[in-house]
Design an enzyme around this catalytic site. Structure first.
Site, PDB file in Angstrom:
ATOM      1  N   TYR A  41     -92.187 -28.246 -44.490  1.00  0.00           N
ATOM      2  CA  TYR A  41     -93.478 -28.806 -44.871  1.00  0.00           C
ATOM      3  C   TYR A  41     -93.379 -29.657 -46.138  1.00  0.00           C
ATOM      4  O   TYR A  41     -94.200 -30.536 -46.357  1.00  0.00           O
ATOM      5  CB  TYR A  41     -94.486 -27.679 -45.127  1.00  0.00           C
ATOM      6  N   GLY A  42     -92.403 -29.362 -46.970  1.00  0.00           N
ATOM      7  CA  GLY A  42     -92.304 -30.016 -48.264  1.00  0.00           C
ATOM      8  C   GLY A  42     -92.091 -31.518 -48.201  1.00  0.00           C
ATOM      9  O   GLY A  42     -92.278 -32.220 -49.187  1.00  0.00           O
ATOM     10  N   CYS A  72     -95.472 -19.379 -48.599  1.00  0.00           N
ATOM     11  CA  CYS A  72     -94.921 -20.729 -48.683  1.00  0.00           C
ATOM     12  C   CYS A  72     -95.478 -21.365 -49.937  1.00  0.00           C
ATOM     13  O   CYS A  72     -96.705 -21.456 -50.096  1.00  0.00           O
ATOM     14  CB  CYS A  72     -95.314 -21.539 -47.452  1.00  0.00           C
ATOM     15  N   CYS A 182     -89.389 -21.769 -53.434  1.00  0.00           N
ATOM     16  CA  CYS A 182     -89.554 -21.954 -51.990  1.00  0.00           C
ATOM     17  C   CYS A 182     -89.041 -20.670 -51.360  1.00  0.00           C
ATOM     18  O   CYS A 182     -87.936 -20.218 -51.695  1.00  0.00           O
ATOM     19  CB  CYS A 182     -88.753 -23.158 -51.490  1.00  0.00           C
TER      20      CYS A 182
END
Length: 266
Positions: A41-42, A72, A182
């Site tokens: 997603y980053g 997350c 993370c």
């Protein structure tokens, strides 16, 4: 209160939170969803991340969970956009970690996270608000979450990426207290320590599980069973989950199921 704790993440990283929940709350049933199909997603836009997150939260709602852990960091940076849209509490992973760092009374902290998390300044803003004198080293990683999510825990490329990040951070200042910002990163914590054994690793998964334990105790929502279960759902490949389950020594897994919650492919 014999309802599940929900845990969601962009992939397998949130299983590090599950590990801490099983350690601190062994009687709790847990339902996990990892959106491996769309990980990491980053590297996505805020709009994409919110859309994917809402799909996972709708799944948790259908499961009748009593609380959800946003396992997350990237999703946690956007919690103000969705935290009040559901009738169950949502606990992000950043705020409990910030509180822990402040209680450490340290003036030097390094944070390695996805590029998105670093760009939002989520940790930095909250830390400086509580301690304006703290010195923060930020390091964004574009590759590491994806490598871990692919199961490349001890791969040479993974080691090279981590070594590069350690060297980058060391060049910026005092590298001792390191936040693995993370949830994928604690899966390869041993690689970090093999390259820099002097590091004091701060694992946000532990702090989040502690915050959830405190909330459930306060609200009288603790499960009364001796041993809880773990249901795992993923939008992607199930094979990597078997590897992480073994690596993290997770317990009492009822099943690993492929299930796509996304309304449309992103």
């Amino acid at each position: 209160m014999n309802r599940h704790i929900g845990v969601l993440d962009s992939g397998i990283g949130g299983l590090t939170v599950v590990k801490e929940l099983q350690r601190q709350l062994p009687g709790e049933d847990i339902v996990y969803f990892g959106d491996n199909r769309n990980c990491p997603y980053g590297n996505r836009s805020e709009e994409e991340i919110l859309s994917l997150t809402m799909d996972m939260l709708e799944f948790m709602k259908s499961e009748g969970v009593k609380i959800v852990a946003i396992a997350c960091n990237t999703i946690s940076t956007l919690i103000d956009s969705y935290k009040d849209k559901y009738d169950f509490p949502i606990i992000d992973i950043i705020r409990p970690t910030v509180d822990h760092i402040i209680n450490m009374n340290t003036y030097n902290i390094a944070i390695i996270a996805t590029e998105f998390t670093i760009k939002t300044g989520a940790y930095e803003k909250q830390l400086l608000k509580k301690n304006s004198d703290i010195n923060i080293i930020n390091e964004g990683s574009k590759l590491l979450a994806g490598l871990v999510d692919a199961g490349k825990f001890d791969d040479s490329q993974t080691k090279e990426v981590i070594e590069t990040h350690i060297n980058n951070m060391s060049a910026k200042g005092d590298l001792y207290n390191l936040v693995l910002g993370c949830t994928h990163f604690p899966i390869v914590e041993d690689v970090f320590l093999s390259l820099a054994p002097e590091l004091n690793i701060i694992n946000p998964a532990f702090q989040q599980a502690k915050a959830i334990r405190q909330y459930l105790h306060k609200e009288n929502l603790l499960n009364d069973k001796e041993q809880g279960s773990l249901d795992i759902y993923t939008s992607g490949d199930t094979e990597v989950y078997s590897k992480v389950i073994e690596r993290l020594n997770l317990k009492n897994i009822k099943g690993i199921t492929t299930h796509n919650v996304n309304k449309a492919a992103i």
